[in-house]
Design a protein around this motif. Sequence first.
Motif, mmCIF file in Angstrom:
data_model
loop_
_atom_site.group_PDB
_atom_site.id
_atom_site.type_symbol
_atom_site.label_atom_id
_atom_site.label_comp_id
_atom_site.label_asym_id
_atom_site.label_seq_id
_atom_site.Cartn_x
_atom_site.Cartn_y
_atom_site.Cartn_z
ATOM 1 N N LYS A 226 0.837 -1.205 0.000
ATOM 2 C CA LYS A 226 0.000 0.000 0.000
ATOM 3 C C LYS A 226 0.871 1.255 0.000
ATOM 4 O O LYS A 226 0.537 2.259 -0.614
ATOM 5 N N SER B 275 3.465 0.404 -3.650
ATOM 6 C CA SER B 275 2.896 -0.250 -4.841
ATOM 7 C C SER B 275 3.694 -1.451 -5.368
ATOM 8 O O SER B 275 3.168 -2.230 -6.149
ATOM 9 N N CYS C 68 1.377 -3.177 -7.923
ATOM 10 C CA CYS C 68 -0.015 -3.419 -7.519
ATOM 11 C C CYS C 68 -0.942 -2.487 -8.301
ATOM 12 O O CYS C 68 -0.759 -1.266 -8.295
ATOM 13 N N VAL C 69 -1.920 -3.064 -8.981
ATOM 14 C CA VAL C 69 -2.829 -2.252 -9.800
ATOM 15 C C VAL C 69 -4.271 -2.302 -9.307
ATOM 16 O O VAL C 69 -5.106 -1.523 -9.744
ATOM 17 N N GLU C 70 -4.566 -3.235 -8.400
ATOM 18 C CA GLU C 70 -5.929 -3.325 -7.891
ATOM 19 C C GLU C 70 -5.936 -4.137 -6.608
ATOM 20 O O GLU C 70 -5.189 -5.107 -6.464
ATOM 21 N N ILE D 179 -8.882 -5.982 -4.446
ATOM 22 C CA ILE D 179 -10.311 -6.284 -4.514
ATOM 23 C C ILE D 179 -10.778 -6.928 -3.212
ATOM 24 O O ILE D 179 -10.309 -8.001 -2.844
ATOM 25 N N GLN E 262 -8.682 -10.250 0.839
ATOM 26 C CA GLN E 262 -8.575 -9.348 -0.305
ATOM 27 C C GLN E 262 -7.758 -10.024 -1.394
ATOM 28 O O GLN E 262 -6.826 -10.774 -1.097
ATOM 29 N N LYS F 222 0.598 -6.136 -11.710
ATOM 30 C CA LYS F 222 0.967 -6.217 -13.120
ATOM 31 C C LYS F 222 2.453 -6.560 -13.205
ATOM 32 O O LYS F 222 3.281 -5.929 -12.535
ATOM 33 N N ILE G 205 -13.475 -8.794 -11.606
ATOM 34 C CA ILE G 205 -12.112 -8.265 -11.612
ATOM 35 C C ILE G 205 -12.013 -7.384 -12.859
ATOM 36 O O ILE G 205 -11.705 -7.845 -13.950
ATOM 37 N N ILE H 188 -10.111 -5.205 -14.196
ATOM 38 C CA ILE H 188 -8.918 -4.907 -14.990
ATOM 39 C C ILE H 188 -8.762 -5.806 -16.206
ATOM 40 O O ILE H 188 -8.210 -5.386 -17.221
#
Lengths: 210, 210
Positions: A78, A81, A139-141, A143, A151, A156, B145, B147
């Motif tokens: 966090k 990234s 880190c791109v997401e 969820i 989570q 990527k 998801i 992305i």
Amino acid sequence: MRTFTLEEINDLDKRYRTNLINCLSGIKSMNLIGTKNKKGQTNLAIFNSVIHLGAHPALMGFIQRPASVERHTFENIKETSYFTINSVTEEIHKQAHQTAARYEREESEFDETSLETAYINDFYAPFVAKSPLKIGLECVEVIPIPINNTQLIIGKVKLIQLNEEFLKSDGFLSLHDQGVVGGTGLDSYLSTNEIGRYSYAKPDLPLEKI
Amino acid sequence: MRTFTLEEINDLDKRYRTNLINCLSGIKSMNLIGTKNKKGQTNLAIFNSVIHLGAHPALMGFIQRPASVERHTFENIKETSYFTINSVTEEIHKQAHQTAARYEREESEFDETSLETAYINDFYAPFVAKSPLKIGLECVEVIPIPINNTQLIIGKVKLIQLNEEFLKSDGFLSLHDQGVVGGTGLDSYLSTNEIGRYSYAKPDLPLEKI
């Protein structure tokens, strides 16, 4: 054969149930996730939930438990990234398992388990020097999975370092003959042998070994 | 060692890249997912993305690709909520691979690959008779998801059938000596051997084999 109904599953002793349910998904990937916070403190943690999410773009994910020993990993991600995914081999599997111990924030599992860091190009997060397959991700997401407060962390792929000797002409990277281990449940480590690679399946065509 | 930068990854031939990226996550679980639609038509498909999500409650998940050959699986789950996860052994791994062929909706992969169905208690979805580990689940959440337009399908474990011979006194279920296979990439199947099980890791305590 023994059948467990939902009622019987719910009645199992908690530790017994944790072991059993963790074995149900089959053979697991074992990976070390490396991170570094803004102050430069490194962290390394073993995960058995890394999965492939897509090749175009190249995406991988892992499951973050609600309040687990691996929380330093997520806090560092966090903050910065960046994280790395590093393969676990037979040679380092005991050190990898030891990273699951609850070390203090100011202790680095790299030091505590004598796994050396490696840095590649200008990638911020540390890699495990002895891992033959090193992946750098951004880190791109993140969820949320509301049903149990876990989570799915999605990264990527930005960088890959591998041993070319095991890379085939079609892009397949052989892992079993590099000593990469799998796992069962929470504490069992497995070596692997290839039974075979098979052709793309089509209706009414027999499979061929490739 | 060879390093691929993001630019080099993006420039790879599409098929080569698909193979390579699919190998990065490590040793994969291989499972057959069984479903049946409201009309009674059965479906069976191989997945290498089944993961453990939690033990209390007992939850498992898998990744559904955007418009993949496995879409009958997801349609049936949306229709009925129920699905089964069945282990793949060395004995049935070729039939399991063949389920990935694009059969028509009115064809059942059970018939086409000669994998027999089994039904347990009154559970709606079909199991694979020859799988030594059979899990019945109810879909409780479908998480998009965004992305890459995949989805995480989450099931609650409602029923487990297993071979008691391989169930240890602490709830651990040994898979390697039942011939359960793992995988690498999209087409490689692996047998496994146990290196060891290790004690819960604690700082400053050496690991013990258990």
